[in-house]
Design a protein around this motif. Structure first.
Motif, PDB file in Angstrom:
ATOM      1  N   GLY A   1      17.068  20.721  25.038  1.00 52.09           N
ATOM      2  CA  GLY A   1      17.682  22.048  24.968  1.00 52.09           C
ATOM      3  C   GLY A   1      17.974  22.469  23.541  1.00 52.09           C
ATOM      4  N   VAL A   2      18.462  21.522  22.717  1.00 49.83           N
ATOM      5  CA  VAL A   2      18.740  21.829  21.306  1.00 49.83           C
ATOM      6  C   VAL A   2      17.449  22.202  20.581  1.00 49.83           C
ATOM      7  N   LEU A   3      16.375  21.467  20.844  1.00 49.83           N
ATOM      8  CA  LEU A   3      15.107  21.757  20.180  1.00 49.83           C
ATOM      9  C   LEU A   3      14.471  23.044  20.684  1.00 49.83           C
ATOM     10  N   LEU A   4      14.668  23.343  21.964  1.00 49.65           N
ATOM     11  CA  LEU A   4      14.079  24.555  22.525  1.00 49.65           C
ATOM     12  C   LEU A   4      14.838  25.818  22.129  1.00 49.65           C
ATOM     13  N   LEU A   5      16.112  25.663  21.738  1.00 48.77           N
ATOM     14  CA  LEU A   5      16.918  26.848  21.426  1.00 48.77           C
ATOM     15  C   LEU A   5      16.300  27.707  20.320  1.00 48.77           C
ATOM     16  N   PRO A   6      15.927  27.150  19.153  1.00 50.12           N
ATOM     17  CA  PRO A   6      15.283  28.020  18.151  1.00 50.12           C
ATOM     18  C   PRO A   6      13.949  28.564  18.639  1.00 50.12           C
ATOM     19  N   PHE A   7      13.231  27.794  19.432  1.00 48.87           N
ATOM     20  CA  PHE A   7      11.967  28.250  20.017  1.00 48.87           C
ATOM     21  C   PHE A   7      12.194  29.511  20.847  1.00 48.87           C
TER      22      PHE A   7
ATOM     23  N   VAL B   1      10.689  20.872   9.515  1.00 51.50           N
ATOM     24  CA  VAL B   1      12.006  20.297   9.231  1.00 51.50           C
ATOM     25  C   VAL B   1      12.733  19.920  10.517  1.00 51.50           C
ATOM     26  N   VAL B   2      12.540  20.687  11.588  1.00 53.19           N
ATOM     27  CA  VAL B   2      13.180  20.347  12.854  1.00 53.19           C
ATOM     28  C   VAL B   2      12.581  19.068  13.442  1.00 53.19           C
ATOM     29  N   PHE B   3      11.295  18.859  13.224  1.00 56.44           N
ATOM     30  CA  PHE B   3      10.607  17.691  13.786  1.00 56.44           C
ATOM     31  C   PHE B   3      10.755  16.428  12.929  1.00 56.44           C
ATOM     32  N   LEU B   4      11.263  16.554  11.707  1.00 53.08           N
ATOM     33  CA  LEU B   4      11.327  15.410  10.802  1.00 53.08           C
ATOM     34  C   LEU B   4      12.006  14.176  11.410  1.00 53.08           C
ATOM     35  N   PRO B   5      13.201  14.322  11.998  1.00 54.31           N
ATOM     36  CA  PRO B   5      13.842  13.099  12.497  1.00 54.31           C
ATOM     37  C   PRO B   5      13.067  12.426  13.618  1.00 54.31           C
TER      38      PRO B   5
ATOM     39  N   ILE C   1      20.258  19.965  11.494  1.00 51.25           N
ATOM     40  CA  ILE C   1      19.912  19.684  12.893  1.00 51.25           C
ATOM     41  C   ILE C   1      19.306  18.287  13.006  1.00 51.25           C
ATOM     42  N   GLY C   2      18.406  17.989  12.092  1.00 48.38           N
ATOM     43  CA  GLY C   2      17.757  16.686  12.107  1.00 48.38           C
ATOM     44  C   GLY C   2      18.736  15.547  11.917  1.00 48.38           C
ATOM     45  N   ARG C   3      19.709  15.722  11.017  1.00 44.76           N
ATOM     46  CA  ARG C   3      20.690  14.664  10.780  1.00 44.76           C
ATOM     47  C   ARG C   3      21.541  14.427  12.023  1.00 44.76           C
ATOM     48  N   LEU C   4      21.930  15.504  12.693  1.00 41.30           N
ATOM     49  CA  LEU C   4      22.715  15.349  13.926  1.00 41.30           C
ATOM     50  C   LEU C   4      21.898  14.652  15.012  1.00 41.30           C
ATOM     51  N   LEU C   5      20.623  15.032  15.123  1.00 39.13           N
ATOM     52  CA  LEU C   5      19.761  14.372  16.106  1.00 39.13           C
ATOM     53  C   LEU C   5      19.597  12.895  15.783  1.00 39.13           C
ATOM     54  N   GLU C   6      19.494  12.595  14.501  1.00 38.48           N
ATOM     55  CA  GLU C   6      19.276  11.205  14.084  1.00 38.48           C
ATOM     56  C   GLU C   6      20.510  10.355  14.320  1.00 38.48           C
TER      57      GLU C   6
ATOM     58  N   VAL D   1      12.630  29.510   2.178  1.00 37.25           N
ATOM     59  CA  VAL D   1      12.590  28.068   2.417  1.00 37.25           C
ATOM     60  C   VAL D   1      13.974  27.424   2.432  1.00 37.25           C
ATOM     61  N   ALA D   2      14.847  27.823   1.518  1.00 38.74           N
ATOM     62  CA  ALA D   2      16.120  27.111   1.347  1.00 38.74           C
ATOM     63  C   ALA D   2      16.953  27.103   2.620  1.00 38.74           C
ATOM     64  N   LEU D   3      17.114  28.273   3.257  1.00 34.53           N
ATOM     65  CA  LEU D   3      17.904  28.323   4.487  1.00 34.53           C
ATOM     66  C   LEU D   3      17.256  27.504   5.593  1.00 34.53           C
ATOM     67  N   LEU D   4      15.925  27.613   5.709  1.00 34.26           N
ATOM     68  CA  LEU D   4      15.238  26.887   6.774  1.00 34.26           C
ATOM     69  C   LEU D   4      15.376  25.375   6.584  1.00 34.26           C
ATOM     70  N   VAL D   5      15.151  24.921   5.361  1.00 32.71           N
ATOM     71  CA  VAL D   5      15.236  23.488   5.100  1.00 32.71           C
ATOM     72  C   VAL D   5      16.678  23.002   5.264  1.00 32.71           C
ATOM     73  N   GLY D   6      17.637  23.774   4.749  1.00 31.04           N
ATOM     74  CA  GLY D   6      19.040  23.377   4.850  1.00 31.04           C
ATOM     75  C   GLY D   6      19.509  23.264   6.298  1.00 31.04           C
ATOM     76  N   PHE D   7      19.303  24.312   7.085  1.00 30.93           N
ATOM     77  CA  PHE D   7      19.711  24.267   8.489  1.00 30.93           C
ATOM     78  C   PHE D   7      18.891  23.236   9.271  1.00 30.93           C
ATOM     79  N   GLY D   8      17.603  23.174   8.953  1.00 37.44           N
ATOM     80  CA  GLY D   8      16.735  22.240   9.673  1.00 37.44           C
ATOM     81  C   GLY D   8      17.134  20.799   9.459  1.00 37.44           C
ATOM     82  N   VAL D   9      17.478  20.437   8.227  1.00 39.58           N
ATOM     83  CA  VAL D   9      17.845  19.045   7.958  1.00 39.58           C
ATOM     84  C   VAL D   9      19.217  18.728   8.550  1.00 39.58           C
TER      85      VAL D   9
END
Length: 480
Positions: free
Chosen positions: A262-268, A130-134, A82-87, A72-80
């Motif tokens: 493109g940023v959102l599709l990259l991890p997909f 976490v990616v969808f949060l923002p 990405i979310g902060r940059l998107l926001e 969880v820690a890595l996923l939440v950390g990296f995900g937030v």
């Protein structure tokens, strides 16, 4: 840490588990003890009460905690990040504007859910969330009302795809143990997940959101420019929330929709590489151990895929009119609010791990495997009870499938009926998410809900989602 030989009978172990959950709820809801402290305390007391040797209690506690944090820690950390940059760059607002423009304002929750269904195909529940949060918070902030209206359709979509559709690990493992065809499980699992989500998650979430008001959280992604969001039409960016950049204003153009997509599709795409290569290796199409294939699997590992996405997002979003030092401050400001979320989620994993180590799950499943019910009902009930007892949906899926595998092999079932059993097990592993489920704590903390509210909303929606899937599995069983 593997389960120990139970020190007590099934009834005693179940009473211990029920008492532990009751004590945890009392400490958090009535005493108002911090959830992290309460979870660790109750985990230790449960380990002792269940008969885990005193010398093994520290290991039982840390194993569940570290295993959960490792995923969880890595996923939440990296995900937030990405979310902060998107926001802060306006990317989340651009995507929200586009979705709403296509679906209309009244169907904004539906738009979020449909997008999450698509992204949830290869991505695990926690990573997708976490990616969808923002995006969720941006849409909720724009239209107002309870955040449940916007958050639960997306979270429910990720939960449905994670539980019901290969290549997620639970349905894949259950299919293999029962001898079900993976391809058929995929073909049937997708429409089952969509229908279950619409009936059991989307419609229910809208009803819940109208009855229960939950304020839009600001701890993860705060207001921008004094409460005015950046939009594609008005992109005056002020990094007011980023440490060290307060007051440094400048006009910046918001990224295009295609850049954000493109940023959102990259991890997909990256995670899909891992999934496809692993499936082809299992089928013998790709030679086991081929270097190029192992490399694709590496970059498709969820944590590595999100790391790559953070780097790409930094380059294409963060450095638009900013220095690397400014971007580092933005990323640093994103990590502070999630410390409590990560610790509480890890402690939730600790509690579930103690329940598994104590032998509660094994004792329960052993006493239920010979019930005089039909196989489809056995599958659902055993999986449900295992889910309630120890929290992990994946453990409930794999354990139930293993218990029923011999009976299934002797029953001479059709391929459709085998798939129906997988769906029924997945349905049971979805219902009644509560305090021993790390996903429960992620949802609770991400969306700013207390435990009582989360039980009244998220637990209810997860249950209706699972029951909807089980109803469909009964139909498949009947026609199979």
């Amino acid at each position: 840490m593997e389960a120990i030989d139970p020190a007590y009978g099934t009834t005693t172990l179940l009473l211990i588990a029920a008492g532990a959950v009751a004590l945890l709820l009392f400490l958090i809801i009535k005493v108002k003890l911090h959830a992290f402290v309460a979870l660790v305390l109750v985990s230790a007391l449960t380990a002792l009460a269940a008969g885990i040797p005193v010398a093994d209690v520290p290991s039982a506690l840390t194993t569940g905690f570290s295993n959960t944090l490792g995923s969880v820690a890595l996923l939440v950390g990296f995900g937030v990040m990405i979310g902060r940059l998107l926001e802060i760059t306006g990317g989340a607002q651009v995507l929200a504007d586009t979705l709403i423009g296509r679906f209309g304002e009244k169907r904004a929750p539906l738009a979020l859910g449909v997008a999450a269904l698509l992204f949830g195909f290869p991505i695990f529940f926690d990573a997708g969330l976490v990616v969808f949060l923002p995006i969720i918070i941006t849409v909720a902030r724009r239209f107002g009302g309870s955040v449940i209206l916007y958050a639960f359709p997306a979270a429910g979509a990720f939960a449905a795809m994670h539980a019901l559709v290969p290549p997620h690990p639970g349905p894949v493992a259950a299919s293999e143990l029962l001898g079900a065809n993976i391809g058929l499980t995929l073909l049937i699992g997708v429409p089952v997940a969509i229908v279950s989500w619409y009936v059991g998650a989307f419609l229910v979430s809208q009803a819940l959101g109208r009855r229960v008001h939950v304020d839009i959280p600001t701890s993860l992604f705060g207001e921008i420019n004094g409460g005015r969001d950046i939009t594609s039409a008005d992109a005056d960016g002020v990094d007011a929330d980023a440490a060290g950049t307060a007051g440094r204003a400048g006009t910046r153009t918001a990224p295009s929709f295609l850049t954000v997509l493109g940023v959102l599709l990259l991890p997909f795409v990256l995670i899909s590489c891992n999934t496809v290569v692993d499936t082809l290796m299992t089928a013998g199409v790709i030679e086991e151990g081929a270097t190029w294939a192992e490399f694709l699997k590496l970059i498709g590992t969820t944590s590595i895929a999100l790391l790559i996405t953070v780097i790409v997002a930094t380059l294409v979003l963060g450095l638009r009119g900013r220095s690397m030092a400014d971007v580092s401050d933005i990323l640093d400001s994103a990590l502070g609010p999630i410390c409590a979320i990560i610790l509480i989620t890890g402690a939730g994993g600790m509690f579930g791990g103690v329940l598994r180590t104590s032998g509660i799950g094994d004792a329960l499943s052993g006493s239920l495997s010979n019930l005089g019910f039909s196989l489809i009902l056995q599958a659902f009930l055993i999986s449900t009870l295992l889910r309630v007892a120890q929290g992990s949906a994946t453990v409930a899926l794999t354990t139930t499938a293993g218990l029923l595998s011999a009976s299934v092999a002797a029953a001479d079932l059709s391929n459709v009926q085998l798939t129906a059993l997988v769906v029924a097990i997945a349905a049971g592993a979805t219902v009644l998410s509560h305090v021993n489920d790390s996903g429960f704590w992620l949802v609770s903390r991400f969306f700013g809900m207390d435990v009582k509210t989360t039980l009244k909303t998220w637990t209810v929606m997860e249950t209706t989602l699972g029951l909807s899937a089980f109803a469909l599995s009964l139909g498949l069983w009947a026609v199979g």
